[in-house]
Write an enzyme that holds these catalytic residues in place. Sequence first.
Site, mmCIF file in Angstrom:
data_model
loop_
_atom_site.group_PDB
_atom_site.id
_atom_site.type_symbol
_atom_site.label_atom_id
_atom_site.label_comp_id
_atom_site.label_asym_id
_atom_site.label_seq_id
_atom_site.Cartn_x
_atom_site.Cartn_y
_atom_site.Cartn_z
ATOM 1 N N ASP A 1 80.569 57.163 65.614
ATOM 2 C CA ASP A 1 79.257 56.555 65.657
ATOM 3 C C ASP A 1 78.972 55.274 66.214
ATOM 4 O O ASP A 1 79.421 54.277 65.401
ATOM 5 C CB ASP A 1 78.473 56.747 64.445
ATOM 6 C CG ASP A 1 78.326 58.338 63.916
ATOM 7 O OD1 ASP A 1 79.009 59.208 64.424
ATOM 8 O OD2 ASP A 1 77.250 58.826 63.228
ATOM 9 N N LYS B 1 71.637 59.273 68.036
ATOM 10 C CA LYS B 1 71.428 59.066 66.685
ATOM 11 C C LYS B 1 70.340 58.104 66.246
ATOM 12 O O LYS B 1 70.288 56.959 67.182
ATOM 13 C CB LYS B 1 72.810 58.654 65.738
ATOM 14 C CG LYS B 1 72.623 58.247 64.357
ATOM 15 C CD LYS B 1 74.017 58.081 63.765
ATOM 16 C CE LYS B 1 74.193 57.606 62.474
ATOM 17 N NZ LYS B 1 75.233 57.294 62.003
ATOM 18 N N LYS C 1 70.990 63.329 66.074
ATOM 19 C CA LYS C 1 71.449 63.177 64.556
ATOM 20 C C LYS C 1 70.359 62.194 64.015
ATOM 21 O O LYS C 1 70.136 61.062 64.524
ATOM 22 C CB LYS C 1 72.751 62.576 64.408
ATOM 23 C CG LYS C 1 72.960 62.096 62.893
ATOM 24 C CD LYS C 1 74.479 61.681 62.746
ATOM 25 C CE LYS C 1 74.855 61.127 61.340
ATOM 26 N NZ LYS C 1 76.170 60.754 61.429
#
Length: 241
Positions: free
Chosen positions: A108, A172, A201
Amino acid sequence: MSVHSSVISNAAAGLAGDWRKAAYLIDHTLLKPEATREQVVALCEEAIRYGFYSVMVNPTHVALAVSHLRGTSVRVGTVVGFPLGANLTVTKLAEADAVLRDGAREVDAVLNIAALKARDRVLVETEMRSLALMAHERGGLLKVILENILLSQEEKILACALALEAGVDFVKTSTGFGSAGATVADVVLMRGVVGMKMGVKAAGGIRTAAQLMDMVEAGANRIGASASVQIVRELGAPGEQ
Protein backbone atom coordinates in the site's frame (compact mmCIF):
# COMPACT_ATOMS: atom_id res chain seq x y z
CA MET A 1 -28.94 -0.17 -11.76
CA SER A 2 -25.66 -0.84 -13.60
CA VAL A 3 -24.14 -4.32 -13.76
CA HIS A 4 -21.31 -3.45 -11.37
CA SER A 5 -23.71 -1.73 -8.94
CA SER A 6 -25.82 -4.88 -8.87
CA VAL A 7 -22.77 -7.04 -8.19
CA ILE A 8 -21.68 -4.77 -5.33
CA SER A 9 -25.16 -4.66 -3.77
CA ASN A 10 -25.41 -8.44 -3.87
CA ALA A 11 -21.98 -8.77 -2.27
CA ALA A 12 -22.94 -6.41 0.55
CA ALA A 13 -26.19 -8.27 1.18
CA GLY A 14 -24.29 -11.55 1.52
CA LEU A 15 -22.09 -10.26 4.33
CA ALA A 16 -24.83 -9.78 6.89
CA GLY A 17 -25.41 -13.51 7.22
CA ASP A 18 -21.82 -14.70 7.02
CA TRP A 19 -19.10 -13.11 9.15
CA ARG A 20 -16.46 -15.21 7.38
CA LYS A 21 -17.16 -13.46 4.09
CA ALA A 22 -16.77 -10.12 5.81
CA ALA A 23 -13.52 -11.24 7.44
CA TYR A 24 -12.09 -12.19 4.05
CA LEU A 25 -12.51 -8.60 2.87
CA ILE A 26 -10.39 -7.21 5.72
CA ASP A 27 -6.74 -6.22 5.87
CA HIS A 28 -6.20 -6.61 9.64
CA THR A 29 -4.09 -3.57 10.39
CA LEU A 30 -1.48 -2.51 12.93
CA LEU A 31 0.52 0.50 11.73
CA LYS A 32 1.10 2.34 14.98
CA PRO A 33 4.77 3.33 15.20
CA GLU A 34 4.99 1.97 18.75
CA ALA A 35 3.66 -1.50 17.82
CA THR A 36 5.68 -4.26 19.47
CA ARG A 37 6.71 -7.66 18.16
CA GLU A 38 4.27 -9.25 20.62
CA GLN A 39 1.43 -7.16 19.25
CA VAL A 40 2.33 -8.13 15.68
CA VAL A 41 2.31 -11.82 16.61
CA ALA A 42 -1.10 -11.34 18.27
CA LEU A 43 -2.35 -9.62 15.09
CA CYS A 44 -1.21 -12.60 13.04
CA GLU A 45 -2.91 -15.04 15.40
CA GLU A 46 -6.17 -13.10 15.10
CA ALA A 47 -5.88 -13.13 11.31
CA ILE A 48 -5.47 -16.91 11.32
CA ARG A 49 -8.33 -17.43 13.76
CA TYR A 50 -10.87 -15.22 11.99
CA GLY A 51 -9.74 -15.69 8.39
CA PHE A 52 -8.84 -12.11 7.59
CA TYR A 53 -7.49 -11.64 4.08
CA SER A 54 -4.20 -10.16 5.21
CA VAL A 55 -2.30 -8.44 7.97
CA MET A 56 -0.99 -4.94 7.33
CA VAL A 57 2.14 -4.11 9.30
CA ASN A 58 4.96 -1.60 9.09
CA PRO A 59 7.99 -2.58 6.97
CA THR A 60 10.07 -3.30 10.05
CA HIS A 61 7.68 -6.12 10.99
CA VAL A 62 7.17 -7.75 7.57
CA ALA A 63 9.72 -10.54 8.09
CA LEU A 64 8.23 -11.39 11.49
CA ALA A 65 4.70 -11.55 10.09
CA VAL A 66 5.81 -13.64 7.11
CA SER A 67 7.55 -16.10 9.42
CA HIS A 68 4.56 -16.37 11.72
CA LEU A 69 2.01 -16.78 8.91
CA ARG A 70 4.00 -19.27 6.81
CA GLY A 71 1.80 -22.19 5.85
CA THR A 72 -1.45 -20.24 6.26
CA SER A 73 -3.64 -18.51 3.68
CA VAL A 74 -3.17 -15.07 5.30
CA ARG A 75 -1.16 -12.68 3.15
CA VAL A 76 1.26 -10.11 4.52
CA GLY A 77 0.90 -6.49 3.48
CA THR A 78 2.82 -3.36 4.31
CA VAL A 79 3.11 0.31 3.49
CA VAL A 80 5.51 2.34 1.33
CA GLY A 81 6.08 6.09 1.34
CA PHE A 82 3.93 6.13 4.44
CA PRO A 83 2.16 8.21 5.59
CA LEU A 84 3.01 11.35 3.59
CA GLY A 85 3.84 10.04 0.11
CA ALA A 86 6.44 12.79 -0.29
CA ASN A 87 9.44 10.50 -0.79
CA LEU A 88 11.39 10.41 -4.02
CA THR A 89 10.23 7.69 -6.40
CA VAL A 90 13.61 5.96 -6.12
CA THR A 91 13.13 5.80 -2.34
CA LYS A 92 9.68 4.26 -2.67
CA LEU A 93 11.02 1.71 -5.14
CA ALA A 94 13.87 0.76 -2.83
CA GLU A 95 11.45 0.38 0.05
CA ALA A 96 9.06 -1.72 -2.06
CA ASP A 97 11.94 -3.90 -3.23
CA ALA A 98 13.02 -4.55 0.37
CA VAL A 99 9.58 -5.48 1.69
CA LEU A 100 8.81 -7.70 -1.30
CA ARG A 101 12.10 -9.51 -0.71
CA ASP A 102 11.06 -9.96 2.91
CA GLY A 103 7.87 -11.66 1.75
CA ALA A 104 5.20 -8.96 1.62
CA ARG A 105 2.67 -9.58 -1.15
CA GLU A 106 0.46 -6.53 -0.67
CA VAL A 107 2.03 -3.08 -0.95
CA ASP A 108 0.00 0.00 0.00
CA ALA A 109 1.92 3.03 -1.29
CA VAL A 110 0.98 6.66 -0.72
CA LEU A 111 0.91 8.64 -3.94
CA ASN A 112 2.91 11.81 -4.44
CA ILE A 113 0.20 14.21 -3.36
CA ALA A 114 2.18 17.34 -4.16
CA ALA A 115 2.86 16.11 -7.70
CA LEU A 116 -0.82 15.32 -8.20
CA LYS A 117 -1.80 18.82 -7.06
CA ALA A 118 0.78 20.26 -9.46
CA ARG A 119 -0.89 18.22 -12.23
CA ASP A 120 2.39 16.43 -12.91
CA ARG A 121 0.66 13.48 -14.52
CA VAL A 122 3.89 11.99 -15.83
CA LEU A 123 5.54 11.80 -12.41
CA VAL A 124 2.45 10.45 -10.68
CA GLU A 125 1.67 7.82 -13.30
CA THR A 126 5.30 6.78 -13.80
CA GLU A 127 5.75 6.25 -10.07
CA MET A 128 2.57 4.20 -9.84
CA ARG A 129 3.49 2.13 -12.90
CA SER A 130 6.99 1.41 -11.63
CA LEU A 131 5.70 0.26 -8.24
CA ALA A 132 2.96 -1.84 -9.84
CA LEU A 133 5.42 -3.58 -12.16
CA MET A 134 7.76 -4.36 -9.28
CA ALA A 135 4.94 -5.78 -7.17
CA HIS A 136 3.58 -7.86 -10.03
CA GLU A 137 7.00 -9.28 -10.88
CA ARG A 138 7.21 -10.62 -7.30
CA GLY A 139 3.72 -12.09 -7.30
CA GLY A 140 2.25 -9.21 -5.32
CA LEU A 141 -0.16 -6.37 -5.89
CA LEU A 142 -0.13 -2.63 -5.42
CA LYS A 143 -2.69 -0.42 -3.73
CA VAL A 144 -2.24 3.33 -4.07
CA ILE A 145 -3.37 5.45 -1.13
CA LEU A 146 -4.92 8.75 -2.23
CA GLU A 147 -5.40 10.40 1.20
CA ASN A 148 -8.70 11.84 0.01
CA ILE A 149 -9.08 14.37 2.81
CA LEU A 150 -6.28 16.38 1.16
CA LEU A 151 -7.72 16.23 -2.36
CA SER A 152 -10.39 18.09 -4.30
CA GLN A 153 -13.05 16.15 -6.17
CA GLU A 154 -11.20 16.75 -9.43
CA GLU A 155 -7.93 15.53 -7.91
CA LYS A 156 -9.55 12.34 -6.61
CA ILE A 157 -10.89 11.61 -10.08
CA LEU A 158 -7.52 12.30 -11.69
CA ALA A 159 -5.67 10.09 -9.20
CA CYS A 160 -8.05 7.19 -9.87
CA ALA A 161 -7.75 7.63 -13.64
CA LEU A 162 -3.95 7.69 -13.49
CA ALA A 163 -3.90 4.61 -11.25
CA LEU A 164 -6.08 2.78 -13.74
CA GLU A 165 -3.74 3.72 -16.60
CA ALA A 166 -0.69 2.67 -14.56
CA GLY A 167 -1.93 -0.86 -13.89
CA VAL A 168 -2.46 -0.40 -10.15
CA ASP A 169 -4.54 -3.11 -8.48
CA PHE A 170 -6.46 -1.00 -5.93
CA VAL A 171 -7.05 2.62 -5.10
CA LYS A 172 -7.34 3.26 -1.37
CA THR A 173 -9.11 6.09 0.42
CA SER A 174 -6.80 6.99 3.28
CA THR A 175 -3.74 6.27 5.38
CA GLY A 176 -5.71 6.31 8.61
CA PHE A 177 -3.25 8.92 9.88
CA GLY A 178 -4.95 11.95 8.33
CA SER A 179 -7.62 14.17 9.86
CA ALA A 180 -10.37 12.01 8.32
CA GLY A 181 -10.68 8.54 6.87
CA ALA A 182 -12.94 6.70 4.45
CA THR A 183 -16.31 8.13 3.46
CA VAL A 184 -19.13 6.54 1.53
CA ALA A 185 -19.12 9.44 -0.92
CA ASP A 186 -15.44 8.92 -1.73
CA VAL A 187 -15.86 5.19 -2.24
CA VAL A 188 -18.79 5.78 -4.59
CA LEU A 189 -16.72 8.32 -6.54
CA MET A 190 -13.67 6.05 -6.77
CA ARG A 191 -15.70 3.05 -7.89
CA GLY A 192 -17.43 5.23 -10.44
CA VAL A 193 -14.07 6.18 -11.99
CA VAL A 194 -12.40 2.75 -12.00
CA GLY A 195 -15.50 0.64 -12.66
CA MET A 196 -14.81 -3.07 -12.14
CA LYS A 197 -11.33 -2.88 -13.68
CA MET A 198 -9.59 -2.53 -10.32
CA GLY A 199 -10.26 -2.70 -6.61
CA VAL A 200 -11.29 -0.02 -4.15
CA LYS A 201 -10.05 -0.23 -0.56
CA ALA A 202 -11.76 1.76 2.16
CA ALA A 203 -9.61 2.47 5.20
CA GLY A 204 -9.53 4.91 8.06
CA GLY A 205 -12.13 5.11 10.81
CA ILE A 206 -13.97 1.87 10.01
CA ARG A 207 -14.74 0.44 13.44
CA THR A 208 -18.19 -1.15 13.23
CA ALA A 209 -19.97 -3.77 11.16
CA ALA A 210 -22.42 -1.11 9.96
CA GLN A 211 -19.56 1.02 8.65
CA LEU A 212 -18.05 -1.96 6.86
CA MET A 213 -21.40 -2.78 5.26
CA ASP A 214 -21.83 0.83 4.16
CA MET A 215 -18.40 0.85 2.50
CA VAL A 216 -19.04 -2.42 0.68
CA GLU A 217 -22.45 -1.21 -0.45
CA ALA A 218 -20.74 1.92 -1.80
CA GLY A 219 -18.29 -0.14 -3.83
CA ALA A 220 -15.35 -1.17 -1.66
CA ASN A 221 -14.07 -4.71 -2.12
CA ARG A 222 -11.33 -4.46 0.49
CA ILE A 223 -11.46 -2.94 3.97
CA GLY A 224 -8.56 -1.75 6.08
CA ALA A 225 -9.31 -1.86 9.79
CA SER A 226 -7.65 -2.19 13.16
CA ALA A 227 -11.01 -2.96 14.82
CA SER A 228 -11.40 -6.07 12.67
CA VAL A 229 -12.09 -8.49 15.52
CA GLN A 230 -14.80 -6.24 16.94
CA ILE A 231 -16.38 -5.95 13.48
CA VAL A 232 -16.60 -9.69 12.80
CA ARG A 233 -17.86 -10.39 16.32
CA GLU A 234 -20.70 -7.96 15.67
CA LEU A 235 -21.49 -10.13 12.64
CA GLY A 236 -21.53 -13.34 14.68
CA ALA A 237 -17.94 -14.50 14.98
CA PRO A 238 -17.17 -16.29 18.27
CA GLY A 239 -15.43 -14.47 21.10
CA GLU A 240 -12.48 -15.67 23.14
CA GLN A 241 -12.72 -19.24 24.35
